[in-house]
Design a protein around this motif. Sequence first.
Motif, PDB file in Angstrom:
ATOM      1  N   ARG A   1       0.832  -1.210   0.000  1.00  0.00           N
ATOM      2  CA  ARG A   1       0.000   0.000   0.000  1.00  0.00           C
ATOM      3  C   ARG A   1       0.861   1.253   0.000  1.00  0.00           C
ATOM      4  NH1 ARG A   1      -4.124   1.038   4.909  1.00  0.00           N
ATOM      5  NH2 ARG A   1      -2.136   1.218   6.003  1.00  0.00           N
TER       6      ARG A   1
ATOM      7  N   ARG B   1       0.704   3.915  -3.088  1.00  0.00           N
ATOM      8  CA  ARG B   1       0.366   5.324  -2.846  1.00  0.00           C
ATOM      9  C   ARG B   1       1.501   6.240  -3.296  1.00  0.00           C
ATOM     10  NH1 ARG B   1      -2.566   5.421   3.150  1.00  0.00           N
ATOM     11  NH2 ARG B   1      -4.438   4.237   2.542  1.00  0.00           N
TER      12      ARG B   1
ATOM     13  N   ASP C   1       1.299   6.521  -7.050  1.00  0.00           N
ATOM     14  CA  ASP C   1       0.238   7.449  -7.448  1.00  0.00           C
ATOM     15  C   ASP C   1       0.692   8.900  -7.294  1.00  0.00           C
ATOM     16  OD1 ASP C   1      -1.414   5.339  -8.020  1.00  0.00           O
ATOM     17  OD2 ASP C   1      -2.468   5.389  -6.106  1.00  0.00           O
TER      18      ASP C   1
ATOM     19  N   THR D   1      -5.037  -0.998  -6.599  1.00  0.00           N
ATOM     20  CA  THR D   1      -5.438  -0.007  -5.603  1.00  0.00           C
ATOM     21  C   THR D   1      -6.399  -0.611  -4.595  1.00  0.00           C
ATOM     22  OG1 THR D   1      -5.158   1.786  -7.217  1.00  0.00           O
ATOM     23  CG2 THR D   1      -6.521   2.238  -5.283  1.00  0.00           C
TER      24      THR D   1
ATOM     25  N   GLU E   1      -5.684  -1.555  -0.391  1.00  0.00           N
ATOM     26  CA  GLU E   1      -6.462  -0.829   0.619  1.00  0.00           C
ATOM     27  C   GLU E   1      -7.293  -1.763   1.490  1.00  0.00           C
ATOM     28  OE1 GLU E   1      -6.292   2.382   1.276  1.00  0.00           O
ATOM     29  OE2 GLU E   1      -4.819   2.692  -0.318  1.00  0.00           O
TER      30      GLU E   1
ATOM     31  N   ARG F   1      -9.626   5.145  -0.834  1.00  0.00           N
ATOM     32  CA  ARG F   1      -9.130   5.004  -2.210  1.00  0.00           C
ATOM     33  C   ARG F   1      -9.803   3.839  -2.932  1.00  0.00           C
ATOM     34  NH1 ARG F   1      -3.613   7.352  -2.839  1.00  0.00           N
ATOM     35  NH2 ARG F   1      -3.187   8.561  -0.966  1.00  0.00           N
TER      36      ARG F   1
END
Length: 457
Positions: A142, A146, A149, A313, A317, A359
């Motif tokens: 994760r 992130r 992104d 994603t 999460e 997310r």
Amino acid sequence: MQTAKQYDPDKPQFDVLAQINLHAAGIDIGAEEIYVAIPAGRDTQNVRSFGTFTVDLQAIGQWLQTCGVETVAMEATGVYWVPLYEVLEHQGFSVNLINARHIKNVSGRKSDVLDCQWIQQLHTYGLLQASFRPTEDICVLRSLVRHRDMLLKYRASHIQHMQKALELMNLKLTNVISDITGVTGMEIIRAIITGEHRPSILAQFRDGRCKKSEDEIAKSLEGNYRSEHLFVLQQAVELYDFYDQQIQVCDRQLETRYSQFELPDQPGTLAPESHKTKQSKNSPSYDLSQALYRMTAVDLTQVDGLAALSVQTILTEIGTDMSKWPTVKHFTSWLGTSPNNKITGGEVKSRSTKKTKNRANTAFRRAAQSLTRSQSASGAFYRRIRAKHGAPVAITATANRLARIVYFMLLRREPYRDLGADYYDKQHQDRSIRNLQRRAAQLGLRLEPIPSAERVS
């Protein structure tokens, strides 16, 4: 005259709460100081203040162990809680991360009670619910996803800087090319930076797949090549290339992490086929679908609307263990895709979903929005809801449907099989007919089908 409601005398009395967590501590985390409260009588001081250095965090764990504390509750404050959470979890404590909104919703706090004491008291009576946090291996993924992104957003901002520099020179490249970071666009931009400003020569870098002709591209490249704007363009391209390289490095790190998962060996699982379709520009160089399959033993990319990046994603999460949520309704409620009913006096005042920055919620909504023209069952579901309630409601409802599909796929480790839009439309039609027949029977009527020759088209 209405009679008074009868209450069961065996129901618990909520004015007398039992202490559930007898060995609980509460922690209030700040940027420079951390306040820790323990049960009374465990030490000469029930509340102690610590610093935020690593040695201080370790001292907190040692003090709590000395005082016989087994479970800890702390408020989620920025990112300050992460180091302490990891230290205490490593030392064997049951650490509960609490949403600040949940603490404020519990009334009865006195003004002379510190935040850590209030958290400790609520946790002792079991009035705090721990926030969801996936397993350690998922947390690592994760963090990397992130970060990736964030790199994509930074790279996108420099694409805008490139477009601005071109417009300042009146180079209308964006009018003839849909994406200036494609093959044609970047070849032309790099040639401009190296000093080539003749439109006819620049237009020769046109890729064969480009829809516009060389003459149209050459016409768009007639402009004022001022030195200051060329400098800005060069800087933007260099920054774009830098972030592109950092994304590739991040992808290699992610690929290494995915390779640490063992290949699933379960009956009934279907490995994803290599995707030969055109990948998006943001897709990694390795086969992400295969890497995600190593984690889950099911191919979530087979679900209509869910691409590999969206699945990545979602999984980073929510994790892969669906037992964290007792039922699918608990999962969709946590995700924020199910109605958040607000009932007063037996009347529903609002059914809107709760506001969330999850997310995974955003990924499901984007996937739902992409089903506008899909000939799948989910696509037919989206179009039916949109025709009746509008696009926003349809996106939420379809996102909830996709979330339920993913939940059961991960829970049962079963592959996804779409039955198609025709099957869904037929199923919906049969359901509507049954409802009409039930309603007609209540009114003492009976429905009779019209012969196909007499039907109005």
